[in-house]
Design a protein around this motif. Structure first.
Motif, mmCIF file in Angstrom:
data_model
loop_
_atom_site.group_PDB
_atom_site.id
_atom_site.type_symbol
_atom_site.label_atom_id
_atom_site.label_comp_id
_atom_site.label_asym_id
_atom_site.label_seq_id
_atom_site.Cartn_x
_atom_site.Cartn_y
_atom_site.Cartn_z
ATOM 1 N N SER A 217 1.214 -1.543 0.036
ATOM 2 C CA SER A 217 0.020 -0.215 -0.165
ATOM 3 C C SER A 217 0.384 1.711 0.073
ATOM 4 N N LEU A 218 2.065 1.518 1.501
ATOM 5 C CA LEU A 218 2.498 2.288 0.875
ATOM 6 C C LEU A 218 3.445 2.772 -0.656
ATOM 7 N N ALA A 219 4.002 1.380 -0.899
ATOM 8 C CA ALA A 219 4.312 1.444 -2.604
ATOM 9 C C ALA A 219 3.562 1.690 -3.692
ATOM 10 N N MET A 220 2.243 1.665 -3.955
ATOM 11 C CA MET A 220 1.300 2.112 -4.792
ATOM 12 C C MET A 220 0.763 3.099 -4.091
ATOM 13 N N GLN A 221 1.299 4.118 -2.911
ATOM 14 C CA GLN A 221 0.688 5.781 -2.766
ATOM 15 C C GLN A 221 1.834 6.463 -3.444
ATOM 16 N N ASP A 222 3.151 5.538 -2.697
ATOM 17 C CA ASP A 222 4.288 6.915 -3.643
ATOM 18 C C ASP A 222 4.666 6.536 -5.133
ATOM 19 N N SER A 223 3.464 5.440 -5.812
ATOM 20 C CA SER A 223 3.294 5.452 -7.023
ATOM 21 C C SER A 223 3.147 6.491 -7.751
ATOM 22 N N MET A 224 1.531 6.645 -7.006
ATOM 23 C CA MET A 224 0.790 7.412 -7.343
ATOM 24 C C MET A 224 0.257 8.464 -7.661
ATOM 25 N N ALA A 225 1.536 8.854 -6.457
ATOM 26 C CA ALA A 225 2.400 10.482 -6.553
ATOM 27 C C ALA A 225 3.322 10.925 -7.586
ATOM 28 N N LEU A 226 3.817 9.418 -7.960
ATOM 29 C CA LEU A 226 4.698 9.826 -8.788
ATOM 30 C C LEU A 226 4.303 9.895 -10.681
ATOM 31 N N ALA A 227 2.875 9.620 -9.968
ATOM 32 C CA ALA A 227 1.927 9.534 -11.691
ATOM 33 C C ALA A 227 1.527 11.448 -11.331
ATOM 34 N N ASN A 228 1.019 11.331 -10.478
ATOM 35 C CA ASN A 228 0.661 12.474 -10.245
ATOM 36 C C ASN A 228 1.420 14.173 -10.393
ATOM 37 N N GLU A 229 2.707 13.430 -10.156
ATOM 38 C CA GLU A 229 3.668 14.441 -10.280
ATOM 39 C C GLU A 229 3.477 14.534 -12.091
ATOM 40 N N TYR B 119 3.181 9.644 -18.745
ATOM 41 C CA TYR B 119 1.957 9.248 -17.799
ATOM 42 C C TYR B 119 1.430 7.757 -17.186
ATOM 43 N N ASP B 120 2.015 6.811 -18.674
ATOM 44 C CA ASP B 120 1.742 5.751 -18.761
ATOM 45 C C ASP B 120 2.746 5.060 -18.113
ATOM 46 N N ASP B 121 4.116 5.064 -18.473
ATOM 47 C CA ASP B 121 4.704 3.998 -17.209
ATOM 48 C C ASP B 121 4.082 4.718 -16.230
ATOM 49 N N ARG B 122 3.747 5.403 -15.287
ATOM 50 C CA ARG B 122 3.955 5.930 -13.985
ATOM 51 C C ARG B 122 2.318 5.362 -13.609
ATOM 52 N N LEU B 123 1.760 4.846 -14.141
ATOM 53 C CA LEU B 123 0.121 4.554 -14.085
ATOM 54 C C LEU B 123 0.344 2.977 -14.651
ATOM 55 N N MET B 124 1.287 2.512 -15.204
ATOM 56 C CA MET B 124 1.656 0.879 -15.525
ATOM 57 C C MET B 124 2.169 0.141 -13.961
ATOM 58 N N ASP B 125 2.747 1.230 -13.393
ATOM 59 C CA ASP B 125 3.774 0.380 -12.543
ATOM 60 C C ASP B 125 2.494 0.317 -10.883
ATOM 61 N N THR B 126 1.878 1.628 -11.517
ATOM 62 C CA THR B 126 -0.012 1.693 -9.409
ATOM 63 C C THR B 126 0.161 0.798 -10.038
ATOM 64 N N HIS B 127 -0.102 0.010 -11.486
ATOM 65 C CA HIS B 127 -1.275 -1.271 -11.044
ATOM 66 C C HIS B 127 -1.040 -2.364 -11.246
ATOM 67 N N ILE B 128 0.219 -2.765 -11.078
ATOM 68 C CA ILE B 128 1.280 -3.624 -11.300
ATOM 69 C C ILE B 128 1.433 -3.391 -9.673
ATOM 70 N N LEU B 129 1.497 -2.829 -8.757
ATOM 71 C CA LEU B 129 2.201 -2.700 -7.726
ATOM 72 C C LEU B 129 0.297 -2.844 -7.009
ATOM 73 N N LYS B 130 -0.954 -2.481 -8.061
ATOM 74 C CA LYS B 130 -2.212 -2.466 -7.061
ATOM 75 C C LYS B 130 -2.546 -4.062 -6.807
ATOM 76 N N THR B 131 -2.188 -5.065 -8.368
ATOM 77 C CA THR B 131 -2.281 -5.598 -8.530
ATOM 78 C C THR B 131 -1.988 -6.573 -7.720
ATOM 79 N N ARG B 132 -0.799 -7.063 -6.974
ATOM 80 C CA ARG B 132 -0.157 -7.770 -5.937
ATOM 81 C C ARG B 132 -0.759 -7.444 -5.383
#
Length: 557
Positions: free
Chosen positions: A162-174, A199-212
Motif C-alpha cells: 500500500s505504501l509503495a502504491m501511494q508513492d507510485s500514485m504520487a509520481l503519476a500525479n507529479e 504518464y502511462d509508465d507511471r500508471l502501469m507501475d501503480t497498476h502492477i503494485l495494485k494487482t500485487r
C-alpha cells in the motif's frame, strides 16, 4: 462526547449479544410443547435487543473530531516560520492535513470505540458460549491463534504494498501536473507523446503494485474463509455428537453456531483494529509533532505604540538561510532607513538585497545582530500590528481567488469601499477596474490569472497602500508597469512624506530619485550615498550603472 457515544455503543452491542440466545430459545419452544407466554417473551427480548442495536451516532463524532484536528493543524502550520516551509515539502504538509488527520480521527474515535465494544462483546459471547457448551467453546477458541497468524502475515505484506502504491500514485500525479503546468513547453518542443508515455509508465507501475496488493488480499480472504469453514465443520460434527448424547439441545446448538459466527468476526476485528491502530499511531505522532512545534521566529511580541516614525536600523547582521546553514548571505550588515526618506538597495542578484526584506518582515531571525524599529527590536512588536505597519509589494504579486475588492482589503476586516478606491487610485488601478463589467466585484481567478501582470501588480500596490503603512517595501515592482503607471505610483508615494520607503529596483529613474542609494555586494554594504555622490566616486555603483541600469541611453553624470 466521544466517551458518551462509546458507552452507548457498548450498551448497543450488549443487547446484540442476546439475539442468538433467544433465537435458540424460540427454536426449543417451537420444537417442544408450545408455550405461548414463553414464546412471546422470547420474541419481546429479541425485539428489544434489535432496537438497542441501532447506532450511527459515532460517525458524527468522528467527523467532528477529524474536522477539529484539521483546523488545529492548519492553524499550527500557518504560524510556522517561512524556513519551515522551505525545508518541508508541500506534499508532506498536505499529506498530514488530509491523510494523517483522517487516520488519527479513525484511531482516536473509531478504533478505540470499536476495540472497546468488540472486546466487551467478545468476552460476553465467550461467557454465553461456555454456558451452552464449554467443550465446543474451547474447540472454537483454537481458531484464534491461527487467525492471528494469518492476519499478521497479511498486515505486513499489505501495508508494504500500500505504501509503495501511494508513492507510485504520487509520481503519476507529479508527471501529470508537470505536463499540464508546462503545457506551453510541451507544445513548443512537440513532446506530447513523450509525456503521455511517461504518464502511462507511471500508471502501469501503480497498476502492477495494485494487482500485487489485491492478490495478497484475495489470498488472505481465501485463507480466512477456509479456516472459518473448517472450524464450522468441526463444530457441527461435535455438536451433532453432543445432541445425541443429551449434552445439548437443538436450540442450544443453533445459538452456539450464531455465537461462533459472531465470535469469529469479532476476533478478526480485534486483530485487524490492533494492527490498524499500530499503523495509525505513526500518523498521529506526526500530526502531534506539528501541533506541538513552536516556530523558530517568535510572534509573542506585545508592543503597539500609538505613534511610530518607522526609523529602521539593521545592526551587525549575520544570516544564513535554514535550508543552507553553511552559506552566509549577510555578513556584519548594518544599515539605517530614515523616516520620510527613500532608500534604494542595488547590486547583483543573490547578494542579499531580498534577504534584507525578508528579515524586515520577520520571515527569519538573524543568527547574529538585530533589527530595530524606533529603537525597539522588531520581535517586541505585536505580530498583527507589525505587519500592518510594514507592507511589501513583490515583483511577482500573489493574488487569491475572489474579487478585486477582497484582494485589496485582504486581511483588513473593517476596510471600507472608499478606502479601497482611494488606494486603487494611488496605484493607478481605479480606471481599469471601473472599466470591468463588475468593477471591484470582478473575480480575479486562481492566482489572479484573469488579469494581466501589470493589473495584478497595481492591485498588489493598492493592497499595500490601503493599509497606510509606516514602512513600505517595493521589490522590483516597476518592471511590470508602463511609464505612465510608474509616474503615478511615484507621485502617490511622494504624497506620504513621513513614510519610510525601501526600494529594490534596477530601473535608472527609480534609483536616481532615492534619498539614499546602498550598494550591497557579498552580503555587506559596499557604498552608500545619493546618486550624484556615488557617480562622482566612480566606484561600485558607477560600474553597476554602466552594466545594468543603462536603458539604451548614454550614461547621465
Amino acid at each position: 462526547m466521544s466517551l458518551f457515544i462509546g458507552t452507548c455503543c457498548v450498551c448497543l452491542f450488549s443487547g446484540e449479544m442476546f439475539i442468538p440466545y433467544y433465537t435458540g430459545r424460540v427454536i426449543d419452544i417451537l420444537g417442544s410443547q408450545y408455550q405461548p407466554n414463553e414464546f412471546m417473551s422470547a420474541l419481546l427480548f429479541m425485539e428489544i435487543s434489535l432496537t438497542f442495536s441501532l447506532g450511527g451516532l459515532l460517525l458524527c463524532a468522528i467527523s467532528a473530531y477529524t474536522c477539529r484536528i484539521k483546523v488545529k493543524l492548519f492553524g499550527a502550520l500557518t504560524k510556522q516560520e517561512i524556513g519551515f516551509f522551505e525545508t518541508i515539502k508541500t506534499g508532506e504538509i498536505t499529506s498530514r492535513l488530509s491523510r494523517d488527520t483522517n487516520l488519527m480521527g479513525r484511531t482516536v474515535c473509531l478504533n478505540v470505540n470499536v476495540l472497546l465494544r468488540t472486546f466487551i462483546k467478545t468476552l460476553g459471547m465467550i461467557s454465553l458460549m461456555m454456558n451452552l457448551s464449554w467443550k465446543l467453546t474451547f474447540l472454537v477458541l483454537m481458531e484464534t491463534p491461527i487467525t492471528g497468524l494469518i492476519q499478521n502475515i497479511y498486515d505486513t505484506h499489505y501495508q508494504r504494498l500500500s505504501l509503495a502504491m501511494q508513492d507510485s500514485m504520487a509520481l503519476a500525479n507529479e508527471a501529470a501536473n508537470e505536463a499540464v503546468s508546462g503545457i506551453r513547453v510541451v507544445r513548443s518542443f512537440n513532446t506530447e507523446k513523450q509525456e503521455s508515455r511517461r504518464y502511462d509508465d507511471r500508471l502501469m507501475d501503480t497498476h502492477i503494485l495494485k494487482t500485487r496488493r489485491d492478490t495478497v488480499r484475495a489470498v488472505y480472504l481465501l485463507g480466512r474463509r477456509l479456516t472459518g469453514l473448517a472450524m464450522q465443520v468441526f463444530m457441527l460434527y461435535y455438536g451433532r455428537l453432543f445432541i445425541r448424547s443429551g449434552q445439548m439441545t437443538t436450540g442450544n446448538l443453533v445459538s452456539f453456531i450464531l455465537y461462533q459466527s459472531n465470535l469469529g468476526q469479532s476476533i478478526r476485528t480485534l486483530t485487524y483494529i490492533f494492527g490498524d491502530m499500530l499503523n495509525s499511531v505513526g500518523a498521529a505522532g506526526k500530526v502531534f509533532e506539528y501541533l506541538d512545534r513552536k516556530p523558530n521566529v517568535s510572534t509573542e511580541g506585545k508592543l503597539q505604540p500609538d505613534q511610530l516614525t518607522g526609523h529602521i536600523s539593521f545592526r551587525h547582521l549575520n544570516f544564513a538561510y535554514p535550508a543552507c546553514p553553511n552559506k552566509t548571505v549577510l555578513q556584519d550588515f548594518s544599515l539605517e532607513l530614515k523616516s520620510g526618506q527613500m532608500t534604494a538597495l542595488v547590486g547583483p542578484s543573490g547578494e542579499g538585497k531580498s534577504t534584507c526584506v525578508s528579515l524586515l518582515q520577520r520571515f527569519y531571525e538573524p543568527q547574529d545582530g538585530e533589527i530595530l524599529m524606533d529603537s525597539e527590536p522588531l520581535k517586541s512588536y505585536d505580530h498583527r500590528f507589525l505587519h500592518k505597519k510594514i507592507a511589501v509589494v513583490n515583483q511577482e504579486p500573489v493574488l487569491f481567488s475572489g474579487s478585486i475588492r477582497d484582494n485589496i482589503a485582504y486581511g483588513l476586516a473593517d476596510c471600507s469601499l472608499d478606502e479601497i478606491q482611494e488606494a486603487a487610485r494611488k496605484a493607478n488601478a481605479h480606471d481599469f477596474i471601473e472599466q470591468l463589467e463588475k468593477g471591484y466585484d470582478t473575480e480575479v481567478g486562481e492566482g489572479g490569472g484573469q488579469l494581466s501582470k501589470s493589473e495584478r501588480q497595481r492591485i498588489a500596490i493598492a493592497r499595500a497602500l490601503v493599509r497606510q503603512p509606516q514602512v513600505l517595501i517595493l521589490d522590483e515592482i516597476t518592471s511590470s508597469l508602463d511609464t505612465e503607471s510608474e509616474n503615478k505610483v511615484q507621485q502617490a508615494l511622494a504624497s506620504c512624506p513621513n513614510q519610510t520607503l525601501l526600494v529594490i529596483a534596477h530601473r535608472l529613474k527609480t534609483i536616481e530619485k532615492a534619498d539614499q542609494i546602498v550598494v550591497v555586494s557579498g552580503g555587506r554594504v559596499q557604498e552608500r550615498g545619493t546618486h550624484q555622490e556615488l557617480m562622482d566616486r566612480k566606484g561600485s555603483y558607477y560600474k553597476l550603472r554602466e552594466k545594468l541600469f543603462t536603458e539604451g541611453n548614454s550614461p547621465q553624470r
